[in-house]
Enzyme design. Sequence first.
Site, PDB file in Angstrom:
ATOM      1  N   HIS A 250       0.825  -1.217   0.000  1.00  0.00           N
ATOM      2  CA  HIS A 250       0.000   0.000   0.000  1.00  0.00           C
ATOM      3  C   HIS A 250       0.857   1.264   0.000  1.00  0.00           C
ATOM      4  CE1 HIS A 250      -3.940  -1.946   0.518  1.00  0.00           C
ATOM      5  NE2 HIS A 250      -3.293  -2.836   1.252  1.00  0.00           N
TER       6      HIS A 250
ATOM      7  N   ASP B 190      -0.536  -5.181   5.982  1.00  0.00           N
ATOM      8  CA  ASP B 190      -1.526  -6.036   5.335  1.00  0.00           C
ATOM      9  C   ASP B 190      -1.300  -6.143   3.830  1.00  0.00           C
ATOM     10  OD1 ASP B 190      -2.274  -3.256   5.174  1.00  0.00           O
ATOM     11  OD2 ASP B 190      -4.163  -3.915   4.293  1.00  0.00           O
ATOM     12  N   GLU B 191      -1.853  -7.190   3.250  1.00  0.00           N
ATOM     13  CA  GLU B 191      -1.979  -7.371   1.801  1.00  0.00           C
ATOM     14  C   GLU B 191      -0.675  -7.101   1.032  1.00  0.00           C
ATOM     15  OE1 GLU B 191      -6.611  -6.517   0.816  1.00  0.00           O
ATOM     16  OE2 GLU B 191      -5.393  -4.730   1.107  1.00  0.00           O
ATOM     17  N   VAL B 192       0.408  -7.694   1.469  1.00  0.00           N
ATOM     18  CA  VAL B 192       1.681  -7.521   0.762  1.00  0.00           C
ATOM     19  C   VAL B 192       1.713  -8.480  -0.436  1.00  0.00           C
ATOM     20  CG1 VAL B 192       4.182  -7.547   0.943  1.00  0.00           C
ATOM     21  CG2 VAL B 192       2.800  -6.861   2.919  1.00  0.00           C
TER      22      VAL B 192
ATOM     23  N   GLU C 189      -2.441  -9.870   9.061  1.00  0.00           N
ATOM     24  CA  GLU C 189      -1.484 -10.624   8.261  1.00  0.00           C
ATOM     25  C   GLU C 189      -0.121 -10.734   8.923  1.00  0.00           C
ATOM     26  OE1 GLU C 189      -4.097  -8.816   4.950  1.00  0.00           O
ATOM     27  OE2 GLU C 189      -3.659  -8.476   7.050  1.00  0.00           O
TER      28      GLU C 189
END
Length: 450
Positions: free
Chosen positions: A183, A243-245, A296
């Site tokens: 992000h 998060d969301e890597v 995560e």
Amino acid sequence: HPVLAGKRHMSEKNSLVILVVTPGCDQFPSLESVENYTLTVNDEQCFLLSETVWGALRGLETFSQLVWRSPEGTFYINKTEIEDFPRFPHRGLLLDTSRHYLPLASILDTLDVMAYNKFNVFHWHLVDDSSFPYESFTFPNLTKKGSYNPATHIYTAQDVKEVIEYARLRGIRVLAEFDTPGHTLSWGPGVPGLLTPCYSGSHPSGTFGPVNPALNNTYEFMSTFFLEISSVFPDFYLHLGGDEVDFTCWKSNPDIQAFMKKKGFGEDFKKLESFYIQTLLDIVSAYGKGYVVWQEVFDNKVKVQPDTVIQVWREEMPVRYMKEMELVTSAGFRALLSAPWYLNHITYGPDWKNIYMVEPLAFEGSPEQKALVIGGEACMWGEYVDSTNLVPRLWPRAGAVAERLWSNKMVTNLDFAYKRLAHFRCELLRRGVQAQPLSVGYCDVEFEQT
């Protein structure tokens, strides 16, 4: 709250007496702040007692909502005895100011309504892939090159100070989030070399992925940047994301591959992510800060300190959110729940009911595990939300989350909740807040037409 027989005319000469046991109006609220209060309204007096200014603020809000007006225009308050305190110490609302920039006035107005609902944490998701509106005095190019418009769509140092102080006066903490290593696309233009160059075959593709965890320069930048952030935001906690890597770009980059081989990570990119986040957490800890991370970080088995707070947000993957709460607390970490309270998700009908009926402790676990749940947050992500639709989408729906986090777990009657929430929606209209209707009906206030 038990309401006794009789009523009290608000024009009588006796006034509201407020007694705060401990001084400290110049301090900031914290996770440990006490918000208990006792409110007594009888024939002789209106008396508000609290240990702290934060409890007094909550009691004053309750007092304001007990006042009612007769058809003739006379203001009354019913006789009552209230002993009130929150169930959870962290009752938050997240605003995303990256996908769409929210003007300062929108943030301040939101803080007002948060106080009406007894929320006490403003989770400020300041930056993301889309834009970098936070004006850094250490790295000004972050804003100049990463914001939508550096002249209009930024938060200056004075803006940030104003938000923090405005929140403090309402007993609200400001939890700032700077999410890395994913992000972060908006960070790249202002800090060349920070992001990982993606490859197509043996050549750079011209696109970029997450923060580059293989370079010493990355950690030098993060050390300097978070020194600034630690000084700007007074709360003990920072939110560091995690998060969301997306590992795709890392996998394509030969320098990353060589770095992983050197470190003995093999082809496990979760180990690379863990290496980066552990290093960042050490940096932030050195500045005397605690931190909150998305789930995560826990799921990928990053080694974090025991006092880390894990925010649970994923509804389905890799497990249902209540199972995730069980796993997080069984590992000894404190937990925040957000998964069922994404208010940017909307459906036709009274979706507030599903929001209201969530029980944060409805997972298998010991009393010691349940005690590790410090609260939760309603989240308003900004992909399809800006200042034109923020207010009606937030309110009064967010009030259902606020009550769930404040009130006793036995308070679950939907019919009773509807009557109170519908009444509160009308009260919000009277206060100038364009809260959306809950169902068919009307409010007897002139603001409904504005």
